[in-house]
Design a protein around this motif. Structure first.
Motif, PDB file in Angstrom:
ATOM      1  N   GLU A  67       4.112  -3.353  -0.083  1.00 20.10           N
ATOM      2  CA  GLU A  67       4.211  -2.444   1.068  1.00 20.10           C
ATOM      3  C   GLU A  67       4.604  -1.045   0.599  1.00 20.10           C
ATOM      4  O   GLU A  67       4.042  -0.040   1.055  1.00 20.10           O
ATOM      5  CB  GLU A  67       5.252  -2.965   2.062  1.00 20.10           C
ATOM      6  CG  GLU A  67       4.894  -4.266   2.769  1.00 20.10           C
ATOM      7  CD  GLU A  67       5.054  -5.493   1.866  1.00 20.10           C
ATOM      8  OE1 GLU A  67       5.986  -5.480   1.037  1.00 20.10           O
ATOM      9  OE2 GLU A  67       4.249  -6.425   1.981  1.00 20.10           O
ATOM     10  N   ALA A  68       5.562  -0.979  -0.375  1.00 19.53           N
ATOM     11  CA  ALA A  68       5.983   0.330  -0.871  1.00 19.53           C
ATOM     12  C   ALA A  68       4.829   1.038  -1.579  1.00 19.53           C
ATOM     13  O   ALA A  68       4.666   2.252  -1.458  1.00 19.53           O
ATOM     14  CB  ALA A  68       7.172   0.164  -1.816  1.00 19.53           C
ATOM     15  N   ILE A  69       4.006   0.257  -2.320  1.00 26.45           N
ATOM     16  CA  ILE A  69       2.864   0.871  -3.011  1.00 26.45           C
ATOM     17  C   ILE A  69       1.829   1.326  -1.992  1.00 26.45           C
ATOM     18  O   ILE A  69       1.272   2.422  -2.095  1.00 26.45           O
ATOM     19  CB  ILE A  69       2.261  -0.122  -4.016  1.00 26.45           C
ATOM     20  CG1 ILE A  69       3.252  -0.369  -5.158  1.00 26.45           C
ATOM     21  CG2 ILE A  69       0.949   0.401  -4.579  1.00 26.45           C
ATOM     22  CD1 ILE A  69       2.798  -1.396  -6.145  1.00 26.45           C
ATOM     23  N   ALA A  70       1.601   0.490  -0.969  1.00 31.74           N
ATOM     24  CA  ALA A  70       0.584   0.837   0.028  1.00 31.74           C
ATOM     25  C   ALA A  70       0.973   2.083   0.810  1.00 31.74           C
ATOM     26  O   ALA A  70       0.101   2.839   1.253  1.00 31.74           O
ATOM     27  CB  ALA A  70       0.374  -0.345   0.981  1.00 31.74           C
ATOM     28  N   ALA A  71       2.297   2.321   0.967  1.00 37.83           N
ATOM     29  CA  ALA A  71       2.730   3.504   1.715  1.00 37.83           C
ATOM     30  C   ALA A  71       2.345   4.779   0.984  1.00 37.83           C
ATOM     31  O   ALA A  71       2.014   5.791   1.611  1.00 37.83           O
ATOM     32  CB  ALA A  71       4.236   3.447   1.939  1.00 37.83           C
ATOM     33  N   VAL A  88       1.193  -3.002 -15.064  1.00 34.06           N
ATOM     34  CA  VAL A  88      -0.111  -2.368 -14.810  1.00 34.06           C
ATOM     35  C   VAL A  88      -0.339  -1.240 -15.811  1.00 34.06           C
ATOM     36  O   VAL A  88      -1.422  -1.099 -16.370  1.00 34.06           O
ATOM     37  CB  VAL A  88      -0.180  -1.863 -13.364  1.00 34.06           C
ATOM     38  CG1 VAL A  88      -1.437  -1.058 -13.134  1.00 34.06           C
ATOM     39  CG2 VAL A  88      -0.127  -3.027 -12.402  1.00 34.06           C
ATOM     40  N   ILE A  89       0.728  -0.441 -16.065  1.00 36.99           N
ATOM     41  CA  ILE A  89       0.593   0.664 -17.019  1.00 36.99           C
ATOM     42  C   ILE A  89       0.332   0.105 -18.417  1.00 36.99           C
ATOM     43  O   ILE A  89      -0.526   0.621 -19.157  1.00 36.99           O
ATOM     44  CB  ILE A  89       1.866   1.528 -17.020  1.00 36.99           C
ATOM     45  CG1 ILE A  89       2.241   1.940 -15.611  1.00 36.99           C
ATOM     46  CG2 ILE A  89       1.709   2.714 -17.920  1.00 36.99           C
ATOM     47  CD1 ILE A  89       1.491   3.078 -15.066  1.00 36.99           C
ATOM     48  N   VAL A 112      -3.380   4.297  -6.431  1.00 35.43           N
ATOM     49  CA  VAL A 112      -3.711   5.208  -7.526  1.00 35.43           C
ATOM     50  C   VAL A 112      -2.618   6.261  -7.681  1.00 35.43           C
ATOM     51  O   VAL A 112      -2.241   6.622  -8.803  1.00 35.43           O
ATOM     52  CB  VAL A 112      -5.088   5.859  -7.271  1.00 35.43           C
ATOM     53  CG1 VAL A 112      -5.434   6.824  -8.373  1.00 35.43           C
ATOM     54  CG2 VAL A 112      -6.150   4.796  -7.156  1.00 35.43           C
ATOM     55  N   GLN A 113      -2.082   6.740  -6.542  1.00 40.95           N
ATOM     56  CA  GLN A 113      -1.007   7.740  -6.607  1.00 40.95           C
ATOM     57  C   GLN A 113       0.208   7.176  -7.323  1.00 40.95           C
ATOM     58  O   GLN A 113       0.800   7.845  -8.183  1.00 40.95           O
ATOM     59  CB  GLN A 113      -0.616   8.197  -5.198  1.00 40.95           C
ATOM     60  CG  GLN A 113      -1.601   9.154  -4.561  1.00 40.95           C
ATOM     61  CD  GLN A 113      -2.684   8.419  -3.805  1.00 40.95           C
ATOM     62  OE1 GLN A 113      -2.977   7.260  -4.081  1.00 40.95           O
ATOM     63  NE2 GLN A 113      -3.307   9.088  -2.845  1.00 40.95           N
ATOM     64  N   THR A 114       0.580   5.929  -6.981  1.00 42.43           N
ATOM     65  CA  THR A 114       1.754   5.332  -7.608  1.00 42.43           C
ATOM     66  C   THR A 114       1.552   5.188  -9.113  1.00 42.43           C
ATOM     67  O   THR A 114       2.437   5.517  -9.914  1.00 42.43           O
ATOM     68  CB  THR A 114       2.036   3.953  -6.990  1.00 42.43           C
ATOM     69  OG1 THR A 114       1.710   3.992  -5.612  1.00 42.43           O
ATOM     70  CG2 THR A 114       3.483   3.589  -7.152  1.00 42.43           C
ATOM     71  N   VAL A 115       0.362   4.681  -9.513  1.00 42.85           N
ATOM     72  CA  VAL A 115       0.083   4.525 -10.938  1.00 42.85           C
ATOM     73  C   VAL A 115       0.095   5.884 -11.626  1.00 42.85           C
ATOM     74  O   VAL A 115       0.649   6.046 -12.719  1.00 42.85           O
ATOM     75  CB  VAL A 115      -1.269   3.812 -11.143  1.00 42.85           C
ATOM     76  CG1 VAL A 115      -1.644   3.781 -12.606  1.00 42.85           C
ATOM     77  CG2 VAL A 115      -1.209   2.398 -10.605  1.00 42.85           C
ATOM     78  N   LEU A 129      -6.461  -0.634 -11.713  1.00 43.80           N
ATOM     79  CA  LEU A 129      -6.855  -1.373 -12.909  1.00 43.80           C
ATOM     80  C   LEU A 129      -8.211  -2.053 -12.708  1.00 43.80           C
ATOM     81  O   LEU A 129      -8.974  -2.198 -13.661  1.00 43.80           O
ATOM     82  CB  LEU A 129      -5.786  -2.406 -13.235  1.00 43.80           C
ATOM     83  CG  LEU A 129      -5.523  -2.608 -14.714  1.00 43.80           C
ATOM     84  CD1 LEU A 129      -5.222  -1.290 -15.376  1.00 43.80           C
ATOM     85  CD2 LEU A 129      -4.395  -3.565 -14.919  1.00 43.80           C
ATOM     86  N   PHE A 130      -8.497  -2.464 -11.473  1.00 42.27           N
ATOM     87  CA  PHE A 130      -9.808  -3.031 -11.162  1.00 42.27           C
ATOM     88  C   PHE A 130     -10.908  -2.032 -11.518  1.00 42.27           C
ATOM     89  O   PHE A 130     -11.866  -2.351 -12.223  1.00 42.27           O
ATOM     90  CB  PHE A 130      -9.848  -3.395  -9.667  1.00 42.27           C
ATOM     91  CG  PHE A 130     -11.226  -3.585  -9.103  1.00 42.27           C
ATOM     92  CD1 PHE A 130     -11.916  -4.746  -9.327  1.00 42.27           C
ATOM     93  CD2 PHE A 130     -11.809  -2.584  -8.344  1.00 42.27           C
ATOM     94  CE1 PHE A 130     -13.184  -4.928  -8.806  1.00 42.27           C
ATOM     95  CE2 PHE A 130     -13.065  -2.760  -7.818  1.00 42.27           C
ATOM     96  CZ  PHE A 130     -13.758  -3.926  -8.047  1.00 42.27           C
ATOM     97  N   ALA A 131     -10.733  -0.786 -11.063  1.00 42.53           N
ATOM     98  CA  ALA A 131     -11.749   0.236 -11.355  1.00 42.53           C
ATOM     99  C   ALA A 131     -11.820   0.501 -12.845  1.00 42.53           C
ATOM    100  O   ALA A 131     -12.918   0.594 -13.426  1.00 42.53           O
ATOM    101  CB  ALA A 131     -11.421   1.519 -10.587  1.00 42.53           C
TER     102      ALA A 131
END
Lengths: 101, 168
Positions: free
Chosen positions: B122-126, A60-61, B130-133, B51-53
């Motif tokens: 699930e880990a990303i959703a937690a 993604v990055i 955007v925060q993870t990226v 990335l969609f945005a």
């Protein structure tokens, strides 16, 4: 996961091939640029698909950086195309061979 | 999910063909807008909301507005005015078939062999997508981000310089 990773990679390959064919065949510099964008988008799709199916965020990055670089490339490329147009040369990549001499 | 993917994939291939094949540049540009919006939907299906945005704003927004503006300002007559040469399409199709065959054979011979990471959906959703990226961008990928910002600066300066200069 209902949609297999292969389908995304396959679509990415098809889109990249179409962009490459357009890049080779078309002669209007603007359309050639659009075909380059098509190829970059196809690579982004492959990056994101692999990143999704390997539970990583690196793809993604990478795709994000590719979007940034593509924006910079379009800005400079279009500036050059406008200059060529202003100089009154034909809009045909086959005739733009000034650097060859 | 599979049906949705099939619809978007067909949309992508049709619009990509439009980008390659239309003879008027404005139709090529509009096909490319449609193609990029479809790709944004694919990003959404792949759980990459950020990335969609970015795709919608940067590509379908900024880049394509630039293309359409230039086409509207310069009104290039495109290949319509140029003599047609059928042979280049034949060579292009031959190249495309060979290239696609190579890509597909590579894909099915090798497969996905990478080592899976820890960032499951699930880990990303937690944490939040955007925060993870953002955390990845400003910790692990800090140097590439800084280099990209320098590249953008150089591109902006170069575009302004090219626009100012008159070539003969």
């Amino acid at each position: 996961m209902p949609v297999p990773a292969y389908s995304f990679l396959l679509l990415s390959g098809v889109l990249f091939t179409m962009g490459a064919v357009g890049f080779l065949v078309r002669r209007n510099p603007l359309v050639v640029f659009m075909c380059i964008e098509l190829m970059l988008n196809a690579v982004n799709l492959a990056f994101v698909a692999i990143s999704r199916y390997l539970n990583s965020l690196d793809g993604v990055i990478f795709a994000f950086l590719v979007i940034t670089v593509a924006a910079a490339e379009v800005v400079v490329g279009i500036a050059i195309i406008v200059q060529v147009y202003r100089a009154g040369r034909p809009m045909d990549v086959d005739d733009l061979d000034l650097m060859k001499e | 999910m599979v049906v949705g993917f099939a619809i978007v994939a067909a949309w992508e291939i049709v619009t990509a063909a439009g980008v390659v094949a239309f003879r008027k540049p404005i139709y090529n540009a509009l096909s490319l807008v449609a193609n990029m919006l479809g790709l944004a939907v694919l990003f959404l299906m792949l759980n990459a909301q950020f990335l969609f945005a970015a795709q919608v704003i940067v590509y379908a927004g900024a880049v394509m507005v630039l293309f359409v503006f230039i086409i509207a300002l310069m009104n290039p007559e495109s290949d319509v005015a140029l003599p047609r040469r059928g042979s280049e399409w034949i060579y292009g199709a031959v190249f495309g078939v060979i290239f696609a065959a190579l890509l597909v054979s590579l894909l099915f011979n090798r497969g996905l062999t990478g080592r899976p990471g820890t960032l499951t959906p699930e880990a990303i959703a937690a944490v939040g997508n955007v925060q993870t990226v953002g955390i990845a961008l400003y910790t692990k990928f800090l140097f590439p981000v800084e280099v990209t910002s320098l590249l953008l600066l150089i591109a902006a300066v170069g575009a302004v310089y090219l626009a100012m200069r008159r070539i003969r």
